[in-house]
Design an enzyme around this catalytic site. Sequence first.
Site: not given
Length: 336
Positions: A53, A114, A188, A206
């Site tokens: 916000e 906020c 992969a 990480r």
Amino acid sequence: MNDEFYMNLAIDEAWKYQFLTYPNPAVGCLILSKNGEILSCEAHQKAGMPHAELNAVISALQRLNPNLKAVFKTAKNANELYALALQNHANLLSGARAYVSLEPCSHHGKTPPCANLLKELGFAKVIIATKDVSEHAKGGEQVLNVAGISTQIGVCKDRADELLEPFWAWSNGNFSFFKIALTQNGVASGGIISNHASRTHTHAIRSLVSLLVIGGNTVRTDRPTLDTRLINGGKNPDVLIYSNETKFDTSIPLFSIKDRKVTISNSLEAAFERHFVMFEGGGNALSNLDKRVKWLLIYRSNEFKDAKNISLNLKIKIMHRAEFDDNELLWCKIIN
């Protein structure tokens, strides 16, 4: 345009910082002028930094009065920025409307509340995707209503709840996810797959996790480092090597990272005792993934590789897509 359109923009902005706000939630905020013009769409980016916000308010005020850019640049932290917004808003946002993916906070933590900011700036209406149920932060809607500001709750609630799922999970003890990099044809293995931007994003995540879990076979084959070298000042995570064999070549780079604790175990129970845990690996690790891990991050490259692709039965729901140059990140939930 309807409320769902604007709220989806706010939620999409928050997804850009998913996980990176740990231990805070990912939150987005869009501001419309009283005339219906989009003035800003911002998100909370990191714990200790301005909430969504406040970021949206600052961006909107600067758009309406470019001279304020120099004023806001003097702020050294979120508290000072908040104070400057209150001192310099000049009622520019009176009658405006805010779309927020999570109920504005009502407490003063590392950053001010906020809900009070939106109240003081004279917003006419605040549309909220989902309520904040945490004891220390809930109550923002009531603050707004007491001030005479109209509120509406539940717009795009399902998407907002999905966005917040990691936050509620790690707040209650543990959130674990699995990360994998794949080529277009599902390979992969065989060295680096994802591009620099994707790997930098991985390193940023990480740096925030409590623990990184990796299989023993992957350690022996890939000889990884598993550090955060692609970001400045990143904390290198502790590592749990999941393996029945306890002997490893300690010249493998991951063992040489300063201030890191490496544990070798044939049990994963210690992982689920930590708040925020990242599992990494390839097809075999994904095939044998612990059922308690429900979120999957797939970094997908723009290349094909002449190698064996992964093969398994798995049903997922794609919650969000992001682009990292010519690579794509799929935020997924495992549903079987």
